[in-house]
Design a protein around this motif. Structure first.
Motif, PDB file in Angstrom:
ATOM      1  N   VAL A  14       0.846  -1.201   0.000  1.00 51.13           N
ATOM      2  CA  VAL A  14       0.000   0.000   0.000  1.00 51.13           C
ATOM      3  C   VAL A  14       0.882   1.252   0.000  1.00 51.13           C
ATOM      4  CG1 VAL A  14      -1.632   1.366   1.373  1.00 51.13           C
ATOM      5  CG2 VAL A  14      -1.999  -1.092   1.082  1.00 51.13           C
ATOM      6  N   ARG A  15       1.900   1.255   0.857  1.00 47.80           N
ATOM      7  CA  ARG A  15       2.777   2.429   0.942  1.00 47.80           C
ATOM      8  C   ARG A  15       3.575   2.625  -0.343  1.00 47.80           C
ATOM      9  NH1 ARG A  15       3.865   0.290   6.362  1.00 47.80           N
ATOM     10  NH2 ARG A  15       2.559   1.476   7.835  1.00 47.80           N
ATOM     11  N   ARG A  16       4.002   1.529  -0.950  1.00 46.31           N
ATOM     12  CA  ARG A  16       4.759   1.635  -2.193  1.00 46.31           C
ATOM     13  C   ARG A  16       3.876   2.198  -3.310  1.00 46.31           C
ATOM     14  NH1 ARG A  16       9.885   2.101  -3.480  1.00 46.31           N
ATOM     15  NH2 ARG A  16      10.449   0.383  -2.087  1.00 46.31           N
ATOM     16  N   LYS A  20       4.431   5.843  -5.282  1.00 44.48           N
ATOM     17  CA  LYS A  20       4.458   5.994  -6.738  1.00 44.48           C
ATOM     18  C   LYS A  20       3.401   6.991  -7.204  1.00 44.48           C
ATOM     19  CE  LYS A  20       6.401   1.470  -7.995  1.00 44.48           C
ATOM     20  NZ  LYS A  20       7.565   2.035  -8.729  1.00 44.48           N
ATOM     21  N   GLN A  21       2.203   6.879  -6.641  1.00 36.93           N
ATOM     22  CA  GLN A  21       1.114   7.771  -7.046  1.00 36.93           C
ATOM     23  C   GLN A  21       1.427   9.225  -6.716  1.00 36.93           C
ATOM     24  OE1 GLN A  21      -2.188   6.055  -4.985  1.00 36.93           O
ATOM     25  NE2 GLN A  21      -2.493   4.415  -6.484  1.00 36.93           N
ATOM     26  N   MET A  22       1.999   9.478  -5.529  1.00 43.74           N
ATOM     27  CA  MET A  22       2.297  10.859  -5.139  1.00 43.74           C
ATOM     28  C   MET A  22       3.361  11.465  -6.047  1.00 43.74           C
ATOM     29  SD  MET A  22       0.113  11.440  -2.853  1.00 43.74           S
ATOM     30  CE  MET A  22      -0.883  10.221  -3.736  1.00 43.74           C
ATOM     31  N   GLU A  35      10.900   8.456  -3.735  1.00 43.18           N
ATOM     32  CA  GLU A  35       9.879   7.403  -3.716  1.00 43.18           C
ATOM     33  C   GLU A  35      10.132   6.423  -2.569  1.00 43.18           C
ATOM     34  OE1 GLU A  35       8.696   3.512  -6.314  1.00 43.18           O
ATOM     35  OE2 GLU A  35       9.029   5.364  -7.451  1.00 43.18           O
ATOM     36  N   GLU A  36      11.385   6.065  -2.383  1.00 42.29           N
ATOM     37  CA  GLU A  36      11.713   5.145  -1.292  1.00 42.29           C
ATOM     38  C   GLU A  36      11.348   5.746   0.062  1.00 42.29           C
ATOM     39  OE1 GLU A  36      15.443   2.334  -0.264  1.00 42.29           O
ATOM     40  OE2 GLU A  36      15.888   4.478  -0.280  1.00 42.29           O
ATOM     41  N   TYR A  73      -3.309   6.676   3.150  1.00 43.44           N
ATOM     42  CA  TYR A  73      -2.405   6.724   1.993  1.00 43.44           C
ATOM     43  C   TYR A  73      -3.151   7.213   0.757  1.00 43.44           C
ATOM     44  CZ  TYR A  73       0.857   4.767   5.169  1.00 43.44           C
ATOM     45  OH  TYR A  73       1.676   4.601   6.258  1.00 43.44           O
ATOM     46  N   GLN A  74      -3.537   8.482   0.853  1.00 46.24           N
ATOM     47  CA  GLN A  74      -4.193   9.172  -0.244  1.00 46.24           C
ATOM     48  C   GLN A  74      -3.748  10.626  -0.213  1.00 46.24           C
ATOM     49  OE1 GLN A  74      -8.516   9.680   0.391  1.00 46.24           O
ATOM     50  NE2 GLN A  74      -8.273   8.651   2.366  1.00 46.24           N
TER      51      GLN A  74
END
Length: 300
Positions: A14-16, A20-22, A35-36, A73-74
């Motif tokens: 979920v966090r990964r 990526k989305q952000m 990203e990491e 996580y949005q």
């Protein structure tokens, strides 16, 4: 820690995906180090206990019905101190700004307006064990939460104090998370050669929001870099942060002139910040006391 319907491995996915989305939303998808950082730092740790509240610009705050950490996580703002309009800011905006700040391993950075420490933790990951982050928060209660949230990061020092007075030694970067009408002297004076200052410039709304806090009526993110030629400036787009507290909250004599400059437009064409030097007013987007934002390139 709140229980989740997802396993630890699933939450890592979920966090990964969130990371990526952000970065895609911010237009910086190629920044693997950033990203990491987004994928490893648990956002829920910095939001307090549920029920969480989401900030909506026009409607105030609304509670989140779920208590599952996966919901944080949005790309939304979660309340930290809703009575004062203080939020955990939008991740995609901060992804774009942190990319612009371009932190390197081993650098020293001052995070001014650290809140409960989420973006501090991201910066701590970016500068690594040999770097250091000084997290300054004006609100003593939020500073105490940040101290607890960041206790496992030895490369972070949390300071409860007025952001106008920090940093007190040379740093490679200053990252400011509230709107100001002018940069504090320490932010520029303590910036090392090649150092970057990223801050939201803005003028406050005439009165506080009904749901708490005073936010910028007009504002913009600016990235200032100290180069041999002087202080270069890059516009990062509109920014409507909560306004400063403490020394930087005092109404300035130049507020009307700054608001008029925003109304005229053109801040995206600013190329340099003139500090404690004279300049030709006709070449400036805005001229204040001891500083100006100029359309001309920086000159030594």
């Amino acid at each position: 820690m709140t229980d989740s319907a997802f396993s630890q491995d699933e939450m890592a996915i979920v966090r990964r995906a969130y990371a990526k989305q952000m970065l895609v939303a911010a237009g910086v998808a190629a920044d693997a180090r950033l990203e990491e950082a987004f994928s490893l730092v648990p956002r829920e740790r910095f939001l307090g206990a549920p029920p969480w509240q989401i900030s909506h610009a026009q409607r105030g705050y609304e509670p989140v019905p779920s208590q599952d950490p996966a919901v944080v996580y949005q790309d939304v703002l979660f309340a930290l101190a809703p009575q004062r309009g203080v939020n955990n800011g939008g991740p995609s905006l901060h992804a774009r700004w942190l990319h612009a700040l371009s932190l390197r391993e081993g650098e020293r950075v001052a995070h001014i307006g650290a809140g409960t420490g989420y973006y501090t933790a991201l910066m701590a990951h970016l500068v690594g064990a040999k770097g250091h982050v000084y997290a300054v928060e004006f609100d003593p209660a939020l500073a105490e939460l940040a101290r607890a949230n960041l206790a496992d990061l030895p490369n972070v020092t949390v300071i409860a104090g007025d952001g106008a007075e920090w940093p007190r030694e040379s740093v490679d970067a200053v990252y400011v998370n509230f709107s100001v009408e002018r940069p504090a002297e320490a932010w520029i004076d303590q910036l090392s050669p090649g150092g970057r200052l990223l801050f939201p410039l803005g003028v406050p709304r005439p009165k506080p929001s009904p749901w708490g806090g005073t936010h910028a009526l007009r504002g913009a993110g600016l990235c200032v870099t100290r180069q041999e030629a002087g202080l270069t400036v890059r516009w990062l787009g509109p920014a409507y942060f909560i306004c400063a507290e403490g020394q930087l909250s005092r109404p300035g004599a130049e507020r009307e002139a700054l608001q008029a400059a925003f109304e005229r437009g053109g801040i995206e064409f600013v190329r340099s910040l003139v500090w404690r030097e004279s300049t030709a007013p006709g070449r400036c987007w805005f001229t204040g006391s001891g500083w100006a934002l100029s359309y001309d390139e920086a000159r030594g």
